[in-house]
Design an enzyme around this catalytic site. Structure first.
Site, PDB file in Angstrom:
ATOM      1  N   SER A  72     -32.311 -23.485  36.885  1.00 30.06           N
ATOM      2  CA  SER A  72     -33.725 -23.554  36.527  1.00 30.06           C
ATOM      3  C   SER A  72     -33.882 -24.411  35.259  1.00 30.06           C
ATOM      4  O   SER A  72     -33.513 -25.584  35.271  1.00 30.06           O
ATOM      5  CB  SER A  72     -34.282 -22.141  36.367  1.00 30.06           C
ATOM      6  OG  SER A  72     -35.689 -22.134  36.413  1.00 30.06           O
ATOM      7  N   MET A  73     -34.397 -23.877  34.162  1.00 27.94           N
ATOM      8  CA  MET A  73     -34.486 -24.661  32.936  1.00 27.94           C
ATOM      9  C   MET A  73     -33.137 -25.280  32.587  1.00 27.94           C
ATOM     10  O   MET A  73     -33.051 -26.442  32.159  1.00 27.94           O
ATOM     11  CB  MET A  73     -34.957 -23.800  31.768  1.00 27.94           C
ATOM     12  CG  MET A  73     -35.026 -24.540  30.434  1.00 27.94           C
ATOM     13  SD  MET A  73     -35.343 -23.479  28.997  1.00 27.94           S
ATOM     14  CE  MET A  73     -33.693 -22.846  28.675  1.00 27.94           C
TER      15      MET A  73
END
Length: 257
Positions: free
Chosen positions: A94-95
């Protein structure tokens, strides 16, 4: 490089392996810490796992969190360069996937050591738009968004004091993502393997497959059973694919032009 961004602070190595031929640097998702990768070393024999321990959480709770991508990437690139005693690969979820990607690009710009492979998980390709921003939301609405994402157990939301304690760090992490602007550049010249949960409501297979545009080398997409946070439930499948990909990436990549 700030004291709080030294390799000793940024990297948590649960089982140091001085003779391991390769290190896997793992970057967590927004709100996550080194604990996201607990136990990974047992599924990656012969590989040293270095989990990125971001400020504002775990043993670094008193350190101010990053709020934008640039300083985070700069510090991580410096830490990787300072510990470049062997080949390494990058994994991010994700991030963390965008952080890992931008770290590889920064290292290319400054002539630093390039990873053998880049693993990006649960993340749209960087040239695609993100989910709607959350920075303008009230705390109550922001917590609702966190609950909808499904990355924290119900017990977390049942403890208002804990939520209030970690809210500044969580908002800072989302700020890193939401302030990010992709700058077009030449594709990387190293293998990229993308992972996508087949029931992920935030990242479609097509959005994960779009990472193909960011490498001139080998690309692969693995669909994993589960939602956005499939990491714990499908760890064996994930680590097996990582092992197989790293076995194929046993020679330094040729940089793209």
């Amino acid at each position: 490089m700030r004291d709080a961004a030294t390799p000793a602070a940024l990297f948590h190595v649960p089982r140091p392996l001085p003779d391991a031929p390769l290190r896997l640097v793992c970057v967590p998702y927004a709100g996550g810490g080194a604990g996201v990768f607990r136990g990974w070393h047992t599924g990656l024999p012969g590989i040293e796992v270095a989990a990125v321990r971001l400020p504002g959480r775990e043993s670094r709770y008193t350190d101010p969190p990053y709020r934008t991508m640039g300083p985070l990437v700069a510090d991580l690139a410096d830490a990787i360069t300072a510990t470049a005693d062997r080949p390494y690969a990058l994994f991010g979820h994700s991030m963390g996937a965008r952080v890992a990607f931008e770290t590889a690009r920064r290292l290319r710009r400054v002539g630093g050591p390039q990873p053998r492979c880049l693993f990006v998980s649960g993340c749209r390709a960087p040239h695609l738009p993100l989910r709607p921003p959350t920075g303008h939301l009230t705390d109550a609405r922001f917590v609702q968004e966190l609950r909808a994402l499904g990355g924290a157990p119900p017990q977390f939301f049942a403890d208002p004091e804990l939520v209030a304690l970690l809210l500044p760090m969580l908002r800072a992490d989302f700020g890193v993502l939401e302030s990010y602007e992709h700058a077009p550049a030449a594709p990387l010249g190293l293998p990229v393997r993308a992972f996508c949960g087949d029931a992920d409501p935030h990242v479609s297979p097509a959005q994960a497959a779009a990472w193909r545009a960011h490498t001139t080398s080998r690309f692969g997409l693995t669909r994993v059973a589960g939602g956005h946070f499939y990491l714990a439930e499908r760890r064996d499948t994930l680590l097996r694919t990582i092992r197989e990909e790293l076995a194929r990436s046993d020679s330094p990549p040729k940089e793209g032009r």
